[in-house]
Design a protein around this motif. Structure first.
Motif, PDB file in Angstrom:
ATOM      1  N   ARG A  78       6.183 -65.550   4.252  1.00 49.52           N
ATOM      2  CA  ARG A  78       4.787 -65.449   4.680  1.00 49.52           C
ATOM      3  C   ARG A  78       4.632 -65.355   6.192  1.00 49.52           C
ATOM      4  O   ARG A  78       3.502 -65.287   6.690  1.00 49.52           O
ATOM      5  N   VAL A  79       5.741 -65.374   6.933  1.00 47.73           N
ATOM      6  CA  VAL A  79       5.675 -65.288   8.400  1.00 47.73           C
ATOM      7  C   VAL A  79       5.648 -63.808   8.788  1.00 47.73           C
ATOM      8  O   VAL A  79       6.680 -63.132   8.795  1.00 47.73           O
ATOM      9  N   ASN A  80       4.468 -63.292   9.106  1.00 43.82           N
ATOM     10  CA  ASN A  80       4.316 -61.883   9.501  1.00 43.82           C
ATOM     11  C   ASN A  80       4.187 -61.717  11.006  1.00 43.82           C
ATOM     12  O   ASN A  80       4.618 -60.699  11.568  1.00 43.82           O
ATOM     13  N   TYR A  81       3.574 -62.696  11.665  1.00 39.43           N
ATOM     14  CA  TYR A  81       3.392 -62.647  13.115  1.00 39.43           C
ATOM     15  C   TYR A  81       3.930 -63.924  13.741  1.00 39.43           C
ATOM     16  O   TYR A  81       3.967 -64.977  13.085  1.00 39.43           O
ATOM     17  N   THR A  82       4.328 -63.820  14.996  1.00 38.77           N
ATOM     18  CA  THR A  82       4.860 -64.969  15.730  1.00 38.77           C
ATOM     19  C   THR A  82       4.133 -65.089  17.071  1.00 38.77           C
ATOM     20  O   THR A  82       3.225 -64.301  17.390  1.00 38.77           O
ATOM     21  N   VAL A  83       4.564 -66.059  17.869  1.00 41.82           N
ATOM     22  CA  VAL A  83       3.952 -66.283  19.181  1.00 41.82           C
ATOM     23  C   VAL A  83       4.159 -65.073  20.094  1.00 41.82           C
ATOM     24  O   VAL A  83       3.307 -64.760  20.934  1.00 41.82           O
ATOM     25  N   VAL A  84       5.291 -64.399  19.938  1.00 41.86           N
ATOM     26  CA  VAL A  84       5.551 -63.220  20.765  1.00 41.86           C
ATOM     27  C   VAL A  84       4.468 -62.169  20.558  1.00 41.86           C
ATOM     28  O   VAL A  84       3.948 -61.578  21.529  1.00 41.86           O
ATOM     29  N   GLU A  85       4.080 -61.916  19.315  1.00 44.47           N
ATOM     30  CA  GLU A  85       3.005 -60.955  19.044  1.00 44.47           C
ATOM     31  C   GLU A  85       1.664 -61.444  19.580  1.00 44.47           C
ATOM     32  O   GLU A  85       0.844 -60.633  20.033  1.00 44.47           O
ATOM     33  N   VAL A  86       1.440 -62.760  19.542  1.00 44.82           N
ATOM     34  CA  VAL A  86       0.188 -63.303  20.081  1.00 44.82           C
ATOM     35  C   VAL A  86       0.109 -63.072  21.580  1.00 44.82           C
ATOM     36  O   VAL A  86      -0.920 -62.629  22.120  1.00 44.82           O
ATOM     37  N   LEU A  87       1.201 -63.341  22.288  1.00 42.46           N
ATOM     38  CA  LEU A  87       1.215 -63.176  23.744  1.00 42.46           C
ATOM     39  C   LEU A  87       1.143 -61.710  24.141  1.00 42.46           C
ATOM     40  O   LEU A  87       0.601 -61.373  25.198  1.00 42.46           O
ATOM     41  N   ASN A  88       1.682 -60.836  23.305  1.00 46.57           N
ATOM     42  CA  ASN A  88       1.625 -59.399  23.599  1.00 46.57           C
ATOM     43  C   ASN A  88       0.289 -58.780  23.217  1.00 46.57           C
ATOM     44  O   ASN A  88       0.055 -57.595  23.497  1.00 46.57           O
ATOM     45  N   GLY A  89      -0.592 -59.535  22.571  1.00 53.88           N
ATOM     46  CA  GLY A  89      -1.898 -59.015  22.178  1.00 53.88           C
ATOM     47  C   GLY A  89      -1.882 -58.215  20.897  1.00 53.88           C
ATOM     48  O   GLY A  89      -2.855 -57.512  20.598  1.00 53.88           O
ATOM     49  N   ASP A  90      -0.804 -58.319  20.117  1.00 52.17           N
ATOM     50  CA  ASP A  90      -0.714 -57.564  18.865  1.00 52.17           C
ATOM     51  C   ASP A  90      -1.437 -58.246  17.704  1.00 52.17           C
ATOM     52  O   ASP A  90      -1.667 -57.601  16.667  1.00 52.17           O
ATOM     53  N   CYS A  91      -1.740 -59.542  17.834  1.00 53.20           N
ATOM     54  CA  CYS A  91      -2.453 -60.262  16.766  1.00 53.20           C
ATOM     55  C   CYS A  91      -3.160 -61.458  17.373  1.00 53.20           C
ATOM     56  O   CYS A  91      -2.929 -61.820  18.533  1.00 53.20           O
ATOM     57  N   ARG A  92      -4.016 -62.078  16.579  1.00 54.28           N
ATOM     58  CA  ARG A  92      -4.704 -63.286  17.013  1.00 54.28           C
ATOM     59  C   ARG A  92      -3.855 -64.512  16.676  1.00 54.28           C
ATOM     60  O   ARG A  92      -2.932 -64.447  15.843  1.00 54.28           O
ATOM     61  N   LEU A  93      -4.208 -65.621  17.283  1.00 54.86           N
ATOM     62  CA  LEU A  93      -3.464 -66.845  17.029  1.00 54.86           C
ATOM     63  C   LEU A  93      -3.610 -67.295  15.585  1.00 54.86           C
ATOM     64  O   LEU A  93      -2.640 -67.744  14.966  1.00 54.86           O
ATOM     65  N   ASP A  94      -4.800 -67.165  15.016  1.00 52.38           N
ATOM     66  CA  ASP A  94      -5.004 -67.592  13.636  1.00 52.38           C
ATOM     67  C   ASP A  94      -4.225 -66.734  12.647  1.00 52.38           C
ATOM     68  O   ASP A  94      -3.911 -67.184  11.530  1.00 52.38           O
ATOM     69  N   GLN A  95      -3.865 -65.490  13.026  1.00 50.25           N
ATOM     70  CA  GLN A  95      -3.054 -64.651  12.154  1.00 50.25           C
ATOM     71  C   GLN A  95      -1.588 -65.085  12.163  1.00 50.25           C
ATOM     72  O   GLN A  95      -0.881 -64.883  11.182  1.00 50.25           O
ATOM     73  N   ALA A  96      -1.142 -65.668  13.264  1.00 52.38           N
ATOM     74  CA  ALA A  96       0.245 -66.121  13.364  1.00 52.38           C
ATOM     75  C   ALA A  96       0.459 -67.477  12.703  1.00 52.38           C
ATOM     76  O   ALA A  96       1.592 -67.818  12.352  1.00 52.38           O
ATOM     77  N   LEU A  97      -0.610 -68.230  12.507  1.00 43.66           N
ATOM     78  CA  LEU A  97      -0.501 -69.533  11.864  1.00 43.66           C
ATOM     79  C   LEU A  97      -0.383 -69.364  10.349  1.00 43.66           C
ATOM     80  O   LEU A  97      -1.217 -68.693   9.722  1.00 43.66           O
ATOM     81  N   VAL A  98       0.642 -69.950   9.761  1.00 44.00           N
ATOM     82  CA  VAL A  98       0.872 -69.867   8.321  1.00 44.00           C
ATOM     83  C   VAL A  98       0.451 -71.188   7.687  1.00 44.00           C
ATOM     84  O   VAL A  98       1.047 -72.239   7.968  1.00 44.00           O
ATOM     85  N   ARG A  99      -0.556 -71.134   6.840  1.00 41.51           N
ATOM     86  CA  ARG A  99      -1.074 -72.342   6.203  1.00 41.51           C
ATOM     87  C   ARG A  99      -0.304 -72.630   4.912  1.00 41.51           C
ATOM     88  O   ARG A  99      -0.117 -71.740   4.085  1.00 41.51           O
TER      89      ARG A  99
END
Length: 325
Positions: A110-131
């Motif tokens: 279920r891990v599709n995005y990480t912090v690297v994508e958040v910092l690069n502007g490729d996704c939002r922080l809530d998209q990188a968080l896996v609940r």
């Protein structure tokens, strides 16, 4: 033989009654009135939710220096235990390229995005968080994907920004932010401890782990982290009794830290790791799982446990023992 004075488990006492406290001890006289009231008071005390101490969010880094002592296992089980107690938790896997926290939680797919994508502007922080589907108040955040390398521009300041972003998000500030620190004391270690104000030092009762732990304590204190508690993992009472392993008291004397928990050696740890199922969710609970739950309870209230030394009484020798009987 050294034994441990363990605090009662809050989940275990939910089904206890005052009568069972006396009836569960064989060949024992009934409690006096004062002693019985004390026992009932203890049961009522542990039938409550722990009170959160300190300001939120509590940013706690789980570190050791030496690899393979149980940092990721501790982060997984303490984090899930905190979520079961009703607190919101965000667990950050700060190990770059060698992440394992998602495997122990069973969230690797279920891990599709990480912090690297958040910092690069490729996704939002809530998209990188896996609940987590089992406990909605537990979320996982990975620094990078398994085969990616950390860009040179990402360091301690980036992780501080990430923690500040978690504080300011619309869903509300989490109660705990647990950072799973990588092994060693290189750049990854410095990055992981930068935003933390508390530390859990995981160690095992062997001299190599203790020497690395002593070095890490000095680095944590130099970084301004004074609230450091110790978790002693893979303790075997049979080896301690045979003087083949250092006792918990010996470990405390060498490191001089408050004791958060003692985790016994348990084969169920390997089974739960391979299944991607946290140990504290096992039914019936295991000794190691109960120890992690108690450690989480102490972490909430910023408490510690006490290890005591109790001498065993020598066995009585009968008449026939002189003849080898």
């Amino acid at each position: 033989m050294p034994i441990l004075q363990l605090l009662p488990n809050p989940f275990f006492f939910n089904s206890f009654h005052s009568k069972s406290l006396t009836s569960s001890i064989p060949n024992h006289k009934p409690f006096s009135k004062s002693y019985s009231s004390t026992a009932v008071k203890c049961v009522l005390q542990w039938n409550r939710k722990p009170e959160l101490a300190g300001d939120t969010p509590r940013v706690v880094v789980v570190t050791s220096g030496k690899g393979g002592v149980g940092k990721t296992t501790t982060t997984t089980n303490v984090g899930i235990s905190l979520a079961r107690l009703g607190f919101s938790v965000v667990a950050i896997d700060a190990d770059v390229g060698l992440r394992n926290l998602d495997l122990l939680l069973g969230l690797e797919n279920r891990v599709n995005y990480t912090v690297v994508e958040v910092l690069n502007g490729d996704c939002r922080l809530d998209q990188a968080l896996v609940r987590d589907k089992r406990w909605s108040n537990f979320e996982l955040l990975c620094i990078s994907k398994p085969r990616s390398k950390l860009p040179m521009g990402i360091g301690g300041k980036a992780l501080v920004w990430l923690v500040d972003a978690l504080k300011a998000r619309e869903e509300g500030c989490p109660d705990f932010i647990l950072i799973d620190c990588p092994a060693g004391i290189d750049a990854g270690f410095i990055t992981a401890i930068t935003p933390a104000n508390e530390a859990i030092l995981v160690t095992t009762p062997d001299i190599t782990s203790l020497r690395d732990a002593d070095r890490v304590i000095g680095l944590l204190e130099c970084d301004g982290i004074r609230d450091i508690k110790m978790m002693v993992n893979r303790v075997r009472t049979d080896m301690i009794k045979g003087e083949d392993m250092m006792s918990v008291l010996d470990v405390q004397e060498m490191l001089g830290l408050a004791l958060l928990g003692v985790i016994p050696e348990d084969s169920e740890v390997i089974r739960s790791t391979n299944r991607g199922y946290p140990l504290v969710l096992n039914k019936p609970p295991t000794l190691a799982g109960l120890a992690f739950e108690q450690a989480a309870w102490r972490l909430v209230e910023q408490d510690s446990m006490t290890a005591v030394m109790v001498e065993e009484e020598p066995k009585k020798r009968g008449f026939f023992s002189f003849f080898g009987g």
